[in-house]
Design a protein around this motif. Structure first.
Motif, mmCIF file in Angstrom:
data_model
loop_
_atom_site.group_PDB
_atom_site.id
_atom_site.type_symbol
_atom_site.label_atom_id
_atom_site.label_comp_id
_atom_site.label_asym_id
_atom_site.label_seq_id
_atom_site.Cartn_x
_atom_site.Cartn_y
_atom_site.Cartn_z
ATOM 1 N N CYS A 174 -8.390 30.425 -16.612
ATOM 2 C CA CYS A 174 -9.355 29.817 -15.703
ATOM 3 C C CYS A 174 -9.734 30.856 -14.648
ATOM 4 N N CYS A 225 -8.188 29.350 -10.954
ATOM 5 C CA CYS A 225 -6.758 29.238 -10.641
ATOM 6 C C CYS A 225 -5.867 30.109 -11.523
ATOM 7 N N ARG A 247 -4.993 29.680 -14.528
ATOM 8 C CA ARG A 247 -4.206 28.911 -15.495
ATOM 9 C C ARG A 247 -4.470 29.437 -16.898
ATOM 10 N N ASP A 299 -8.553 21.571 -22.841
ATOM 11 C CA ASP A 299 -9.014 21.359 -21.470
ATOM 12 C C ASP A 299 -9.712 22.591 -20.890
ATOM 13 N N CYS A 302 -10.526 25.764 -16.194
ATOM 14 C CA CYS A 302 -9.737 24.633 -16.674
ATOM 15 C C CYS A 302 -10.468 23.352 -16.282
ATOM 16 N N ASP A 304 -9.375 20.804 -14.708
ATOM 17 C CA ASP A 304 -9.082 20.391 -13.336
ATOM 18 C C ASP A 304 -10.015 21.066 -12.345
ATOM 19 N N CYS A 305 -10.152 22.386 -12.423
ATOM 20 C CA CYS A 305 -11.045 23.118 -11.512
ATOM 21 C C CYS A 305 -12.505 22.739 -11.764
ATOM 22 N N THR A 314 -12.796 18.929 -10.307
ATOM 23 C CA THR A 314 -12.502 18.629 -8.909
ATOM 24 C C THR A 314 -13.067 19.639 -7.922
#
Length: 85
Positions: A8, A11, A13, A21, A32, A34-35, A38
């Protein structure tokens, strides 16, 4: 052919080739889920394009068409990222 970048950009990741994902834009910027959801609200901070799920390359094709090993990371992450028009 997609690079299938290994991480990512926000972050750092790990996002292996089989990651479900991993999100990309049309320029293959990689984040990712999540990033992407959000922090970036589904928009690439580099080009302003839509972030969508990266397809998974079949395991049998990885030997001939390996994923990229080059990690790309924003020095300050994406906390203050805004998409460019």
């Amino acid at each position: 052919m997609l690079d299938l970048r290994p991480n990512c950009e926000c972050c750092d990741r790990d996002l292996p080739p089989e990651a479900r994902d991993a999100m990309i834009c049309t320029f293959e910027c990689t984040f990712c889920a999540d990033c992407a959801g959000t922090v970036l609200n589904g928009t690439c901070p580099n080009c302003g394009g839509e972030l969508v799920r990266r397809p998974v390359r079949p395991a049998g094709k990885l030997a001939r068409f390996p994923a990229s090993t080059k990690r790309i990371l924003k020095p300050d992450g994406c906390a203050g990222a805004t998409a460019r028009p």
